[in-house]
Design an enzyme around this catalytic site. Structure first.
Site, short mmCIF file in Angstrom:
data_model
loop_
_atom_site.label_atom_id
_atom_site.label_comp_id
_atom_site.label_asym_id
_atom_site.label_seq_id
_atom_site.Cartn_x
_atom_site.Cartn_y
_atom_site.Cartn_z
N HIS A 64 -10.12 -3.77 10.82
CA HIS A 64 -10.14 -2.33 11.14
C HIS A 64 -10.66 -2.15 12.56
O HIS A 64 -10.08 -1.40 13.36
CB HIS A 64 -11.10 -1.56 10.21
CG HIS A 64 -10.80 -1.70 8.74
ND1 HIS A 64 -11.79 -1.73 7.79
CD2 HIS A 64 -9.64 -1.80 8.06
CE1 HIS A 64 -11.26 -1.82 6.59
NE2 HIS A 64 -9.95 -1.88 6.72
N ARG A 94 0.87 -1.19 0.00
CA ARG A 94 0.00 0.00 0.00
C ARG A 94 0.89 1.22 0.00
O ARG A 94 1.89 1.27 0.69
CB ARG A 94 -0.91 -0.01 1.23
CG ARG A 94 -2.13 -0.88 1.03
CD ARG A 94 -2.85 -1.12 2.32
NE ARG A 94 -3.44 0.11 2.85
CZ ARG A 94 -4.58 0.64 2.41
NH1 ARG A 94 -5.25 0.06 1.46
NH2 ARG A 94 -5.05 1.74 2.95
S1 SF4 Z 1 -11.78 0.88 3.49
FE1 SF4 Z 1 -10.78 2.81 3.30
S2 SF4 Z 1 -8.66 2.28 3.33
FE2 SF4 Z 1 -9.73 0.46 2.88
S3 SF4 Z 1 -9.77 0.31 0.69
FE3 SF4 Z 1 -11.53 1.37 1.35
S4 SF4 Z 1 -11.07 3.44 1.19
FE4 SF4 Z 1 -9.21 2.32 1.24
#
Ligand code: SF4
Ligand code: SF4
Lengths: 519, 500
Positions: free
Chosen positions: B201, B101
């Site tokens: 997350h 990333r």
């Molecule tokens: S959740 Fe947020 S960080 Fe993850 S791919 Fe989507 S936009 Fe990107």
């Protein structure tokens, strides 16, 4: 405001502007609680010292910047080398997203592979249902001729039994009973991607030759004159396979390539997406048992596969990613000996041209010191070539190299006067390499894309050869095998050497006297 | 190339419904039933997109999703630059995500900054059998010795950790004590948890709450004098510099950005965030949890914003300003006015080349809706979109603020479905990830990676929009797409017709 519609600035120019530079300096000073710059400098210098190197080499637990991946990647790579075959990795799904991305970033090609998407409940109850549903879905959606199963860590840790699971899935009607579902356990905590390649290929060969997991009779071998050829895990598979086929064609050898993924990783852009393309047919895979001999270009990718093949009565021969004149000589002479076919004049002329090129250019390489890292066989192939160019492969490092491999590299060093001051580093990583490059500097570094961090930190110019190469395009389409392949490698090395001389002799009135127009 | 402009909304809806019916035919019955719930044609006025989301992917279908580890190490924690993030377990996960990333940062890598490095415990069989806690403890010692300027350590668990019963919390606590209260964060983000990156997350957010916020001494003196204008950027990973081209706007309008979460972020910034007056949240999906927590615990309001394309940027700047006094409100107007000429010029240059072009998207947790406005600013239309790991609240936001009537919606799309949808709809552009890129380019469909900005960017902010517009034009109007058919193959057609 630096940005403009007329001349759109990309990140590298945009952030160099004073607005951003000021903003970033403020951010650092005010909010990042930065270290004292003098302290950063002190540690930066310290990390270059022999003292740091000693501590670094004393590491027992931590791995930093390794040059190896995990088994299933190799399994996926091998599986797509068979006609209309989809790799099915049993376990958690995140891994598969990673393998696909990794392969796509190197080959700039699609990479199709499915997962059985095991989650927390499967961790408790096992992944049988995931296998049952998964095989049925894959079979119906992607109409593969074969589904080659391997495993992620998760399935391995909880101990899922692929053989039993596949059997049950067939009983439940996921796929027809006679449908080909070879499998291989590929625990990521053993070996590396080259081990996974080996396990997967062995699984597929075993499947076809040894009675398809007890569902049919084992094949009887009736020897013929064909040669089986195995490339191993190879970032240059596209170019290499084509070159090898050409060589076989020139020699008039009837051959079967086991796991030929050179087409699927090089499909055209013509309006059609080919999920499958080329590959060893399933009939050829089965018929390969009758071959006279099997040749592996990478010993450490076939440590289990070759003994299995040998046990079926074939002669086997293994090479170490042969690159250059004498390695290619050996490869061709072995082919000729086994098949009884002479090496044609055309190949002799190609050899002569490579020797010609070496003679023309070797003055620029002779005596130069190189550090090499990569997969074990590639390291051997490159080191061998450098020795015959009169260069010194001073540091040779493979994170996934074993002690036996190291002994083999040492043997190679011992065979040449240019190998006398060279050292081999099995099981070490690129943070070790960093210390080596600081404490025993070399002229050039050969490695994959991640070597650019070493190049930046140590100033050693990087020649990109290996896997993965993410930040340069299309080199995988060139062979490194055969005399033609040797020529490619020679040119890549020379280009970097010349660029480097030019880049250090281009300051007018200061270092311009060596800025030669003819070299 | 696009076929939709010639169709009415009703016709588009019928076509899309038929398309969904058609793709479902490929599945075994049970799977078809499950997948049907994830596919829909958006009806205007509905509160959400009418699809199920955030549930398990179906085995064997080729989902595009990743795992919780990717959500924690790859998204939330990985960009925190002055900490060392150990990929704890076997080598693979960390290897494939190593520098993949594009979380831009500034620092001396390997000395005081560690983002683009791969620290792994490289588990071997004996670690699986006997447990890896001792090894982990030793790793932390070795990190302290070799990387003395690190400001903290996180342990990013890979699948095996949770299965073999290791106690990474105990190791982390003990080592933190041994190293004078050093921040050491165990994260239980094993890949098998949850159904996608999304739970990763959440777990990562909770780990910040428990192991960073809750460890801050309540009486610790702040590192800087607070101002009434302190804000934190939450949920911007600085892909290609996105957070920077956002930060500059907030600062220009008179705010002070005290933290970036987590692109180009540092531990000190995480620790300072409870002092913010407002949290501005870009990626709602990946960081709403910690924003809610800070609201509850510290009374910090949070405000979602969207910095893609001038329309949304202006709207967002005003929304953010509305939390502050007139000085900031005026500041926002000045910023909008300052960049207006640039935006006008960008649109004047690119809109004529892009007007009426159609786009299909499939991205992570934010972009499937957030970029729609930017396309519309260029006169383009998003005709299909879906989330890799969105939840229902994402689909609500999408339905209420972004998509048009009749848009095709596909949640956790499978490789097969996406390919068929694109084949039939023939959009002028597809925006998705690396795994999809080459599939569609082979089909002759222009493509942009919308996770990594296809190695370009930034796309956030006014500066980013210029790049975005240029890139979309470059993709769609590249001469290469005229060459995908060999001339002797396309010429055959008229010849045959003439002969008839
Ligand atoms: S959740 Fe947020 S960080 Fe993850 S791919 Fe989507 S936009 Fe990107
Ligand atoms: S190391 Fe294990 S969990 Fe990680 S990518 Fe490889 S198989 Fe998956």
């Amino acid at each position: 405001m630096p940005q403009s519609a007329e001349h759109v600035l990309d990140h590298f120019d945009l952030f160099r502007g004073p607005e951003y530079q000021q903003m970033l300096a403020n951010k650092k000073k005010m909010f990042e609680n930065p270290r004292d710059p003098a302290e950063v400098e002190r540690v930066r210098e310290w990390a270059k010292t022999p003292e740091y190197r000693e501590k670094n080499f004393a590491r027992e637990a931590l791995t930093v910047n390794p040059a190896k991946a995990c088994q299933p990647l190799g399994a996926v790579f091998a599986a797509v080398g068979f006609e209309q075959t989809i790799p099915f990795v049993h376990g958690s799904q995140g891994c598969v997203a990673y393998y696909r991305s990794h392969l796509s970033r190197h080959f700039k090609e699609p990479s199709s592979c499915v997962s059985s998407s095991m989650t927390e409940d499967a961790a408790v109850f096992g992944g049988l249902n995931n296998m049952i549903d998964g095989l049925a879905n894959t079979y119906n959606m992607y109409k593969p001729k074969m589904i080659a199963v391997s495993t992620t860590c998760m399935a391995e840790v909880i101990g899922d039994d692929l053989n039993a699971f596949i059997k049950t899935s067939k009983e439940k009607g996921s796929v027809p009973a006679e449908y080909d579902v070879p499998f291989a356990h590929t625990p990521a905590f053993v070996g590396s991607h080259v081990t996974g390649y080996d396990n997967a290929l062995k699984g597929i060969i075993e499947h076809f030759w040894d009675g398809k997991a007890g569902t049919t009779a084992k094949l009887e071998r009736t020897a013929n004159d064909k040669i089986n050829f195995i490339g191993g895990f190879d970032g240059y598979t596209v170019g290499n396979m084509r070159e090898v086929k050409r060589i076989f064609g020139l020699m008039g050898i009837d051959y079967t390539i086991l796991a030929d993924n050179s087409e699927v990783f090089d499909t055209p852009t013509d309006g059609e997406f080919r999920m499958y393309d080329g590959g060893t047919t399933l009939e050829e895979a089965a018929d390969a048992i009758n071959a006279k001999a099997t040749i592996s270009m990478q010993e450490y990718c076939t440590e289990k596969t070759l003994p299995l093949i040998a046990a079926h009565g074939q002669e086997v021969a293994a090479f170490n990613h042969p690159i250059g004149v004498s390695a290619t000589d050996k490869f061709l002479m072995t082919l000729s000996r086994i098949t009884g076919k002479p090496i044609p004049e055309e190949l002799a002329r190609e050899r002569g041209r490579l020797v010609d090129a070496v003679a023309d250019s070797s003055a620029h390489i002779h005596g130069k010191k190189f550090a090499i890292y990569g997969d074990p066989d590639l390291c051997l192939g490159l080191a061998g070539f450098l020795l015959e160019l009169g260069a010194e492969p001073t540091h040779v490092l493979a994170t996934n190299g074993s002690k036996a491999w190291a002994a083999k590299v040492q043997e190679l060093f011992d065979s040449s006067p240019f190998g006398q001051n060279c050292h081999v580093y099995p099981g070490k990583d690129l943070w070790h390499m960093r210390s080596l490059l600081f404490t025993e500097p070399v002229d050039f570094l050969i490695g994959n894309t991640y070597g650019k961090y070493l190049e930046r930190d140590t100033g050693t110019p990087l020649i990109r050869i290996g896997f993965p190469i993410f930040d340069r395009h299309h080199h995988h389409r060139y062979p490194v095998w055969g005399y033609q392949g040797g020529l490619n490698v020679l040119v890549w090395i020379l280009d970097r050497i010349f660029e480097s001389i030019d880049a250090t002799t281009n300051v007018p009135a200061k270092s311009d006297y060596s800025f030669d127009i003819i070299r | 190339m696009s076929v939709s402009p010639t169709l009415s909304v009703a016709e588009i809806k019928d076509r899309n419904k038929a398309l969904i019916e058609e793709v479902l035919k490929v599945y075994p019955e049970k799977t078809a039933k499950r997948r049907a719930k994830h596919l829909n044609v958006h009806q205007e006025g509905k509160p959400d997109c009418g699809v199920k989301s955030n549930i398990k992917s179906i085995p064997g279908v080729m989902t595009i999703r990743g795992c919780a580890y990717a959500g924690s190490k790859g998204v939330v924690w990985g960009p925190i630059k002055d900490m060392i993030h150990i990929s704890h377990g076997p080598v693979g996960c960390g290897q494939y995500s190593w520098a993949a990333r594009r979380n831009y940062y500034i620092g001396t890598t390997g000395i005081d900054t560690f983002v683009t490095m791969q620290f792994t415990s490289d588990f071997q069989e004996k670690d699986i059998v006997f447990g890896g806690d001792k090894k982990l403890a030793k790793i932390m010692d070795e990190i302290q010795e070799l990387f003395p300027l690190n400001n903290g350590i996180t342990v990013q668990s890979e699948c095996p950790i949770g299965l073999i019963g290791d106690d990474i919390e105990a190791v982390s606590k003990a080592k933190s004590k041994e190293y004078d209260g050093k921040t050491i964060v165990p994260v239980r983000c094993e890949g098998f948890r949850g159904v996608s990156q999304s739970l990763g997350h959440h777990i990562a957010n909770d780990a910040i709450r428990d192991w960073v916020f809750d460890k801050i001494a309540p009486d610790a003196a702040p590192r800087f004098e607070p101002t009434p204008y302190d804000v934190a950027i939450i949920g911007d990973y600085n892909i290609g510099g996105d957070a920077w081209s956002s930060r500059i706007l907030l600062e220009e309008m008179g705010l002070r950005v005290i933290a970036q979460w987590s692109g180009d972020g540092s531990l000190a910034e995480l620790e300072a965030t409870p002092k913010a007056k407002l949290n501005v949240l870009h990626c709602y999906r990946s960081m709403n949890y910690i924003s809610r927590h800070m609201e509850e615990k510290y009374g910090i309001p949070w405000c979602e914003y969207n910095f893609f394309g001038p329309s949304k940027i202006a709207e967002s700047l005003r929304k953010i300003a509305s939390y502050f006094d007139d000085k900031i409100k005026e500041g926002a107007e000045q910023v909008i006015a300052k960049y207006q000429p640039l935006m006008d010029a960008v649109i004047a240059k690119y809109r004529p080349r892009l007007e009426g072009k159609t786009v299909m998207l499939f991205v992570g947790g934010l972009r499937p809706r957030h970029v729609i406005g930017a396309y519309e600013d260029l006169g383009m239309e998003v005709v299909g979109t879906g989330y890799e790991f969105g939840h229902n609240d994402d689909y609500q936001r999408t339905a209420q603020h972004y998509v048009k009537d009749g848009t095709l919606i596909y949640d956790d799309v499978t490789g097969y479905e996406f390919e068929k949808f694109v084949e039939k709809i023939q959009p002028d552009l597809v925006g998705s990830g690396i795994k999809e890129k080459y599939v569609f380019q082979k089909m002759g469909v222009p493509f942009r990676q919308m996770h990594s900005w296809d190695y370009s960017g930034p796309y956030h902010g006014y500066d980013g929009f210029a790049i975005f517009a240029r890139d979309m034009d470059m993709a769609i109007n590249s001469p290469v797409w005229k060459m995908t058919k060999a001339p002797w193959k396309t010429e055959e057609l008229p010849l045959l017709q003439a002969a008839e």
